[in-house]
Motif scaffolding. Structure first.
Motif, PDB file in Angstrom:
ATOM      1  N   GLY A  86       3.838 -10.130   2.408  1.00  0.00           N
ATOM      2  CA  GLY A  86       3.810  -8.964   3.125  1.00  0.00           C
ATOM      3  C   GLY A  86       3.231  -9.431   4.515  1.00  0.00           C
ATOM      4  O   GLY A  86       2.816  -8.646   5.041  1.00  0.00           O
ATOM      5  N   ARG A 119       6.124   0.520   9.979  1.00  0.00           N
ATOM      6  CA  ARG A 119       6.376   0.631   8.681  1.00  0.00           C
ATOM      7  C   ARG A 119       5.614  -0.291   7.788  1.00  0.00           C
ATOM      8  O   ARG A 119       5.015   0.219   6.635  1.00  0.00           O
ATOM      9  CB  ARG A 119       7.833   0.485   8.324  1.00  0.00           C
ATOM     10  CG  ARG A 119       8.985   1.455   8.858  1.00  0.00           C
ATOM     11  CD  ARG A 119      10.360   1.192   8.716  1.00  0.00           C
ATOM     12  NE  ARG A 119      11.316   2.205   9.208  1.00  0.00           N
ATOM     13  CZ  ARG A 119      12.150   1.886  10.003  1.00  0.00           C
ATOM     14  NH1 ARG A 119      12.497   0.502   9.986  1.00  0.00           N
ATOM     15  NH2 ARG A 119      13.126   2.663  10.630  1.00  0.00           N
ATOM     16  N   THR A 123       1.853   0.326   4.809  1.00  0.00           N
ATOM     17  CA  THR A 123       1.657  -0.486   3.607  1.00  0.00           C
ATOM     18  C   THR A 123       0.832  -1.456   3.482  1.00  0.00           C
ATOM     19  O   THR A 123       0.842  -2.210   2.532  1.00  0.00           O
ATOM     20  CB  THR A 123       3.136  -0.430   2.719  1.00  0.00           C
ATOM     21  OG1 THR A 123       3.762  -1.473   3.648  1.00  0.00           O
ATOM     22  CG2 THR A 123       3.699   0.784   2.808  1.00  0.00           C
ATOM     23  N   SER A 124      -0.006  -1.609   4.607  1.00  0.00           N
ATOM     24  CA  SER A 124      -0.997  -2.703   4.465  1.00  0.00           C
ATOM     25  C   SER A 124      -0.220  -4.079   4.766  1.00  0.00           C
ATOM     26  O   SER A 124      -0.783  -4.984   4.251  1.00  0.00           O
ATOM     27  CB  SER A 124      -1.935  -2.678   3.432  1.00  0.00           C
ATOM     28  OG  SER A 124      -2.599  -1.598   3.582  1.00  0.00           O
ATOM     29  N   GLN A 125       1.002  -4.068   5.213  1.00  0.00           N
ATOM     30  CA  GLN A 125       1.661  -5.417   5.650  1.00  0.00           C
ATOM     31  C   GLN A 125       1.620  -5.436   7.003  1.00  0.00           C
ATOM     32  O   GLN A 125       1.245  -4.932   7.781  1.00  0.00           O
ATOM     33  CB  GLN A 125       2.973  -5.515   4.846  1.00  0.00           C
ATOM     34  CG  GLN A 125       2.879  -5.087   3.308  1.00  0.00           C
ATOM     35  CD  GLN A 125       4.453  -5.316   2.830  1.00  0.00           C
ATOM     36  OE1 GLN A 125       5.088  -6.035   2.645  1.00  0.00           O
ATOM     37  NE2 GLN A 125       4.693  -3.831   2.444  1.00  0.00           N
TER      38      GLN A 125
END
Length: 162
Positions: A86, A119, A123-125
């Motif tokens: 991630g 982006r 998504t917590s990346q």
């Protein structure tokens, strides 16, 4: 350096960060590697043509064979990049060479890197882009609503010999 300290400090300044010192950049790359970032490193010197740029992107990011070698295809293929951890780090050395020759293309590239950052954050990346300049006074246009800042250790002009 504490866990996540460098990446959080970098992202707090915006999606793209400038470096002047190659030694400092290399030191930070070691830190990112220890934090299990998937690192993509490019040299912008050969990007005197978009064909060379697209060839480097195709090989470096391992885009599929159907990569269309245009900005829309570049953006589409970027959205397919995933990282097992991630965490993605994109590094471009000699960015100032390309920016001085092809400001529009270089700026568009930074825009796409910023989009990827946002982006990934959704998504917590993490997606971080670092650009190295041999010009300590490099000024780029804003990327999205953010200026492109120098890293926190080269923030002051005197730290870059100015």
């Amino acid at each position: 350096m504490c866990d996540n300290e460098l990446d959080f400090q970098t992202l707090a300044r915006g999606p793209v960060t400038k470096y002047f010192s190659r030694d400092l950049l290399e030191e930070h790359l070691v830190w990112y590697a220890h934090q299990e970032y998937q690192i993509y490193q490019f040299d912008a010197r050969p990007w005197y043509s978009l064909d060379n740029f697209y060839s480097d992107m195709h090989a470096g990011f391992q885009f599929p064979d159907y990569f269309g070698r245009n900005w829309d295809a570049f953006n589409d293929c970027l959205t397919d990049i995933a990282s097992a951890t991630g965490k993605v780090l994109v590094v471009v050395i000699n960015f100032d060479d390309w920016y001085q020759e092809e400001e529009q293309s270089a700026s568009l590239f930074l825009d796409y890197m910023a989009e990827q950052t946002y982006r990934f954050l959704l998504t917590s990346q993490r997606w971080i882009t670092l650009i190295q300049s041999n010009d300590p006074g490099l000024q780029t246009r804003n990327i999205g609503a953010h200026p492109v800042h120098w890293n926190f250790l080269e923030w002051m002009n005197r730290d870059r010999g100015l």
